[in-house]
Design an enzyme around this catalytic site. Structure first.
Site, mmCIF file in Angstrom:
data_model
loop_
_atom_site.group_PDB
_atom_site.id
_atom_site.type_symbol
_atom_site.label_atom_id
_atom_site.label_comp_id
_atom_site.label_asym_id
_atom_site.label_seq_id
_atom_site.Cartn_x
_atom_site.Cartn_y
_atom_site.Cartn_z
ATOM 1 C CG HIS A 272 -74.595 -65.715 24.438
ATOM 2 N ND1 HIS A 272 -74.713 -66.469 23.337
ATOM 3 C CD2 HIS A 272 -73.352 -65.395 24.583
ATOM 4 C CE1 HIS A 272 -73.496 -66.410 22.805
ATOM 5 N NE2 HIS A 272 -72.544 -65.955 23.588
ATOM 6 C CG HIS A 309 -67.340 -59.292 23.848
ATOM 7 N ND1 HIS A 309 -68.034 -60.099 23.042
ATOM 8 C CD2 HIS A 309 -66.105 -59.940 24.022
ATOM 9 C CE1 HIS A 309 -67.407 -61.025 22.455
ATOM 10 N NE2 HIS A 309 -66.390 -61.110 22.942
ATOM 11 C CG HIS A 345 -64.806 -58.521 19.072
ATOM 12 N ND1 HIS A 345 -63.838 -58.390 20.269
ATOM 13 C CD2 HIS A 345 -65.236 -59.747 19.152
ATOM 14 C CE1 HIS A 345 -63.944 -59.821 20.903
ATOM 15 N NE2 HIS A 345 -64.817 -60.719 20.302
#
Length: 394
Positions: A272, A309, A345
């Protein structure tokens, strides 16, 4: 804007006499940024661009703050914003700080009965619904779904929504805009460019993708022309003695332009990739990113969903445009989420697991990361779902 552009006619040297064919002179105007240091253009006018006849009225348009110091994640249902006829009246600030205003607009009508100038801020208008033409003193730019319009401060403009036949006339009232007013100029990211400002081979877009001004209007008209000028949180209605679109030619580096989110070429990897790979614009105080349809990561153990993160340095705003928003639950077109600094979040419960094995995404979204906290306006609280901050609880 790093590209040199020109339109119309102008003299071979700067700051020299430029005679009209029938006698007299055109009037030169420097249109610059950051004093005399930043990007600038030189325009040539039929009349002096300084002729103010009257100031009709001035009134406050400052946002009304509901939450000044916010820790709560919010979900704003943007399409619940009620449409209004007037272009400026329809613009509603949602999230603000001393650097920018992030807002929504749903104008039913074109801006044609007056002209507008933002003297405080550069504007970025994202076209979610609507099609038409941005008319400016430096030329016109067609726009449609998915276009960013970058309008430097001080540009005088109007917006015309397309209504060339009866069906389009009906559709032309269904316009949805996401906008940002920035007190520092918009640029494309420095890391995408060489020292001369040319976009490099690894950039997710290049100069061919920009929609540049054309159809220069050169109105030779005297009369009473109303320009609404926004300055220091006030709107001033000013009457000019000549048509503000009287430029016969210009050249330089400071001008409005468009860019389609559909021309952003995504950067992908085996695992990612972090949000900066989606960056499209930057200012001195926030960045703008474009999330577009793309292939997912191709490591055999990859997790396509973003990792959790922490928002330590910035507030994150996402405007959802279209597609299936893989990392969230119950997200619809026109929603805005705010993830404020101070709390982490990440994907909604179940989203990480759902993403494993998926090959691609068709999501389309615009992200704003601000370096300073955002305040929440009363207009935003009117379309807040009230429960989003609890959506990570299993």
């Amino acid at each position: 804007m790093p590209i040199y552009h020109k339109l119309g006619v102008f003299p071979p040297k700067r700051h020299v006499q430029f005679e009209k064919p029938n006698g007299g002179f055109y009037y030169e105007q420097l249109f610059g940024t950051e004093g005399f240091h930043g990007n600038s253009s030189l325009s040539y006018h039929i009349y002096r661009p300084t002729q103010v006849k009257e100031i009709l009225k001035s009134y406050s348009v400052e946002p009304k703050i509901a939450i000044g110091k916010n820790i709560k994640s919010l979900l704003l249902k943007g399409f619940e914003l009620k449409p209004e006829d007037d272009f400026l009246d329809s613009r509603k600030p949602m999230l603000v700080n001393s650097d920018c205003i992030i807002g929504l607009a749903a104008p039913r009508k074109s801006l044609t009965n007056y002209f507008y100038k933002n003297a405080d801020a550069d504007e970025m208008i994202f076209i979610h619904k609507g099609k038409g033409k941005l008319r400016t003193m430096l030329g016109n730019i067609p726009f449609e779904y998915g276009d960013y319009l970058i309008i430097p401060r001080g540009i005088i403009y109007q917006i015309e929504f397309d209504s060339s036949d009866s069906e389009q006339a009906k559709q032309s009232e269904d316009n949805r805009l996401f906008y940002v007013e920035s007190h520092s100029p918009f640029y494309t990211p420095k890391r995408y460019k060489n020292p001369s400002g040319q976009h490099l081979e690894h950039s997710p877009f290049c100069e061919r993708d920009f929609i540049l001004p054309n159809e220069l209007e050169s109105h030779d008209e005297k009369g009473d022309f109303i320009i609404k000028i926004k300055k220091e949180g006030m709107m001033h209605e000013v009457v000019y003695a000549t048509h503000p679109f009287d430029v016969v030619g210009w050249d330089g580096y400071n001008f409005p332009y468009g860019f389609s989110i559909h021309n952003f070429e995504p950067i992908t990897g085996r695992v990612h990739q972090p949000p900066p790979v989606h960056q499209t614009f930057e200012t001195g105080t926030f960045v703008v990113c474009s999330f577009v349809p793309r292939l997912y990561d191709y490591h055999p153990k990859s997790i396509p969903a973003p990792y959790n993160h922490s928002n330590i340095d910035s507030d994150e705003v996402l405007y959802y445009v279209d597609g299936d928003f893989m990392s969230r639950n119950n997200i619809e077109q026109g929603h805005i989420t705010l993830h404020p600094k101070g709390i982490p979040h990440g994907p909604a419960p179940g989203a990480m697991e759902r993403s494993i094995g998926l090959k691609d995404t068709q999501e389309l979204a615009v992200m704003i990361d601000t370096f300073h906290p955002l305040m929440v306006t009363e207009e935003a609280m009117g379309i807040d779902d009230g429960q989003y901050y609890k959506s990570w609880v299993d």
